[in-house]
Design a protein around this motif. Structure first.
Motif, PDB file in Angstrom:
ATOM      1  N   ARG A  25     -86.451  31.650 -18.236  1.00  0.00           N
ATOM      2  CA  ARG A  25     -86.421  32.980 -18.609  1.00  0.00           C
ATOM      3  C   ARG A  25     -85.088  33.530 -18.409  1.00  0.00           C
ATOM      4  N   GLY A  26     -84.744  34.340 -19.473  1.00  0.00           N
ATOM      5  CA  GLY A  26     -83.406  35.086 -19.658  1.00  0.00           C
ATOM      6  C   GLY A  26     -83.113  36.337 -18.990  1.00  0.00           C
ATOM      7  N   THR A  27     -83.523  37.491 -20.138  1.00  0.00           N
ATOM      8  CA  THR A  27     -83.157  38.772 -19.388  1.00  0.00           C
ATOM      9  C   THR A  27     -84.604  39.745 -19.219  1.00  0.00           C
ATOM     10  N   LYS A  28     -84.423  40.488 -18.667  1.00  0.00           N
ATOM     11  CA  LYS A  28     -85.434  41.548 -18.483  1.00  0.00           C
ATOM     12  C   LYS A  28     -84.661  42.987 -18.367  1.00  0.00           C
ATOM     13  N   THR A  29     -85.257  43.573 -19.398  1.00  0.00           N
ATOM     14  CA  THR A  29     -84.642  45.129 -19.529  1.00  0.00           C
ATOM     15  C   THR A  29     -85.710  46.340 -18.996  1.00  0.00           C
ATOM     16  N   THR A  30     -85.294  47.082 -18.198  1.00  0.00           N
ATOM     17  CA  THR A  30     -86.153  48.224 -18.045  1.00  0.00           C
ATOM     18  C   THR A  30     -85.255  49.527 -18.441  1.00  0.00           C
ATOM     19  N   ALA A  31     -86.189  50.553 -18.974  1.00  0.00           N
ATOM     20  CA  ALA A  31     -85.700  51.751 -19.613  1.00  0.00           C
ATOM     21  C   ALA A  31     -86.499  52.800 -19.458  1.00  0.00           C
ATOM     22  N   ASP A  32     -85.786  53.949 -19.445  1.00  0.00           N
ATOM     23  CA  ASP A  32     -86.474  55.130 -19.453  1.00  0.00           C
ATOM     24  C   ASP A  32     -86.380  55.865 -20.831  1.00  0.00           C
ATOM     25  N   ILE A  33     -87.601  55.220 -21.610  1.00  0.00           N
ATOM     26  CA  ILE A  33     -87.601  55.747 -23.122  1.00  0.00           C
ATOM     27  C   ILE A  33     -87.636  56.999 -23.223  1.00  0.00           C
ATOM     28  N   PRO A  34     -88.414  58.128 -22.570  1.00  0.00           N
ATOM     29  CA  PRO A  34     -88.092  59.810 -22.821  1.00  0.00           C
ATOM     30  C   PRO A  34     -86.779  59.962 -22.932  1.00  0.00           C
ATOM     31  N   ALA A  35     -86.318  59.634 -21.680  1.00  0.00           N
ATOM     32  CA  ALA A  35     -84.689  59.989 -21.549  1.00  0.00           C
ATOM     33  C   ALA A  35     -83.661  59.367 -22.756  1.00  0.00           C
ATOM     34  N   LEU A  36     -83.957  58.166 -23.256  1.00  0.00           N
ATOM     35  CA  LEU A  36     -83.405  57.769 -24.363  1.00  0.00           C
ATOM     36  C   LEU A  36     -83.714  58.468 -25.715  1.00  0.00           C
ATOM     37  N   GLN A  37     -84.949  58.569 -25.879  1.00  0.00           N
ATOM     38  CA  GLN A  37     -85.481  59.482 -27.002  1.00  0.00           C
ATOM     39  C   GLN A  37     -84.636  60.910 -27.152  1.00  0.00           C
ATOM     40  N   GLU A  38     -84.503  61.344 -25.963  1.00  0.00           N
ATOM     41  CA  GLU A  38     -84.206  62.939 -25.682  1.00  0.00           C
ATOM     42  C   GLU A  38     -82.452  62.682 -26.262  1.00  0.00           C
ATOM     43  N   LEU A  39     -81.644  61.651 -25.685  1.00  0.00           N
ATOM     44  CA  LEU A  39     -80.474  61.395 -25.782  1.00  0.00           C
ATOM     45  C   LEU A  39     -79.932  61.136 -27.078  1.00  0.00           C
ATOM     46  N   LEU A  40     -80.758  60.297 -27.970  1.00  0.00           N
ATOM     47  CA  LEU A  40     -80.385  60.068 -29.134  1.00  0.00           C
ATOM     48  C   LEU A  40     -81.082  60.856 -30.406  1.00  0.00           C
ATOM     49  N   GLY A  41     -81.918  61.592 -29.819  1.00  0.00           N
ATOM     50  CA  GLY A  41     -82.523  62.652 -30.852  1.00  0.00           C
ATOM     51  C   GLY A  41     -83.315  61.977 -31.732  1.00  0.00           C
ATOM     52  N   THR A  42     -84.122  60.891 -31.301  1.00  0.00           N
ATOM     53  CA  THR A  42     -85.065  60.203 -32.162  1.00  0.00           C
ATOM     54  C   THR A  42     -86.274  59.463 -31.201  1.00  0.00           C
ATOM     55  N   ASN A  43     -87.599  59.373 -31.693  1.00  0.00           N
ATOM     56  CA  ASN A  43     -88.632  58.845 -30.927  1.00  0.00           C
ATOM     57  C   ASN A  43     -88.401  57.511 -31.000  1.00  0.00           C
ATOM     58  N   ASN A  44     -87.563  56.937 -32.102  1.00  0.00           N
ATOM     59  CA  ASN A  44     -87.439  55.379 -32.205  1.00  0.00           C
ATOM     60  C   ASN A  44     -86.428  54.682 -31.623  1.00  0.00           C
ATOM     61  N   VAL A  45     -86.843  54.369 -30.457  1.00  0.00           N
ATOM     62  CA  VAL A  45     -85.598  53.456 -29.693  1.00  0.00           C
ATOM     63  C   VAL A  45     -85.912  52.177 -29.185  1.00  0.00           C
ATOM     64  N   LEU A  46     -85.120  51.168 -29.144  1.00  0.00           N
ATOM     65  CA  LEU A  46     -85.540  49.936 -28.661  1.00  0.00           C
ATOM     66  C   LEU A  46     -84.414  49.358 -27.732  1.00  0.00           C
ATOM     67  N   PRO A  47     -84.609  49.288 -26.483  1.00  0.00           N
ATOM     68  CA  PRO A  47     -83.576  48.949 -25.489  1.00  0.00           C
ATOM     69  C   PRO A  47     -83.699  47.525 -25.452  1.00  0.00           C
ATOM     70  N   GLY A  48     -82.393  47.200 -24.863  1.00  0.00           N
ATOM     71  CA  GLY A  48     -82.191  45.850 -24.921  1.00  0.00           C
ATOM     72  C   GLY A  48     -80.797  45.336 -24.063  1.00  0.00           C
TER      73      GLY A  48
END
Length: 259
Positions: free
Chosen positions: A224-247
């Motif tokens: 197993r390599g990496t695990k990513t956790t993210a606050d999706i609503p905050a990323l959407q607000e930051l970037l101004g789009t609903n389409n976000v994919l963290p990694g």
């Protein structure tokens, strides 16, 4: 802001069964450029005391060179935990930094003549090499790899989902039209070059854990390599789009792809 309040992702590429893993991976780790070995600082006949580096340019074949290196590693205290089938920080760092010659894939290598400790070293190191090789080395690599995946796989996936809707195997009531629409939006963004990537160093937004663990179930080895956790609503607000994919990867840190 809660870490992982909206999403938690495992790196699917990094969870693999080595018995069926293809020899070609998406990453280009150090020393993976050819099938021949050009050794730098490693004497195949030397003892572990004389071993100053494990680095070689190229991938070792399944012959004497690989066996000699495995035996040398198994005799070194550096690989004591690997000899017990456990990946530790010391060996992870060597693999991550390209300090160990690329070992052959299990399908190309007969390890039956090695001792149990030597087999463990081989599988631990080779598994880690496969895991790290699959990681993007730069943000540009991460974006290009995702775009390639979308362009290669989404048209067929969309077609299958539409067929499922048409023949009733995918009930419309389960929201498949929305899923298809999201796939089509992402595919269109990839086709039009509208995807972008942003490095994120705020742990409140994206946090990537570099696990890089190795285990055996008695039949095959996996990692197993990496695990990513993210606050999706905050990323959407930051970037101004609903389409976000963290990694994230150990080479790039955390990032978010958006479109």
């Amino acid at each position: 802001m809660r870490i992982g309040s909206a999403a938690s992702y495992h790196n699917d590429v990094a969870v693999l069964q080595l018995l069926s893993h293809s020899a070609s991976t998406s990453g280009k780790g150090a020393g993976q450029s050819s099938t021949g070995a050009s050794f730098g600082g490693w004497n195949a006949g030397g003892s572990s005391a004389a071993l100053s580096t494990y680095t070689a340019n190229g991938t070792l074949s399944g012959g004497a060179g690989a066996i000699s290196l495995i035996k040398t590693m198994a005799a070194s205290g550096t690989f004591a935990n690997a000899a017990r089938g456990v990946a530790d920080d010391q060996v992870r760092a060597l693999v991550r930094d390209g300090k160990i010659a690329q070992l052959p894939m299990p399908k190309d290598f007969d390890a039956s003549g090695l001792s149990t400790a030597e087999q463990n070293v081989y599988h631990v190191v080779q598994t880690l090499q496969s895991l790290y090789d699959a990681q993007p080395k730069t943000l540009d690599d991460a974006l290009a790899g995702h775009v390639e995946t979308v362009l290669d796989s989404y048209p067929e996936a969309i077609a299958r989902m539409k067929d499922g809707l048409a023949n009733g195997t995918l009930p419309e009531s389960d929201g498949w039209n929305d899923v298809i629409a999201r796939y089509e939006t992402e595919l269109s963004a990839a086709q039009q070059g509208k995807m972008k990537i942003t490095g994120i160093d705020d742990l409140g937004l994206v946090q990537t854990t570099n696990e890089f663990s190795v285990s055996s179930n008695g039949i095959g080895w996996s990692g197993r390599g990496t695990k990513t956790t993210a606050d999706i609503p905050a990323l959407q607000e930051l970037l101004g789009t609903n389409n976000v994919l963290p990694g994230g990867s150990p080479y790039t840190g955390s990032y978010v792809i958006s479109w």
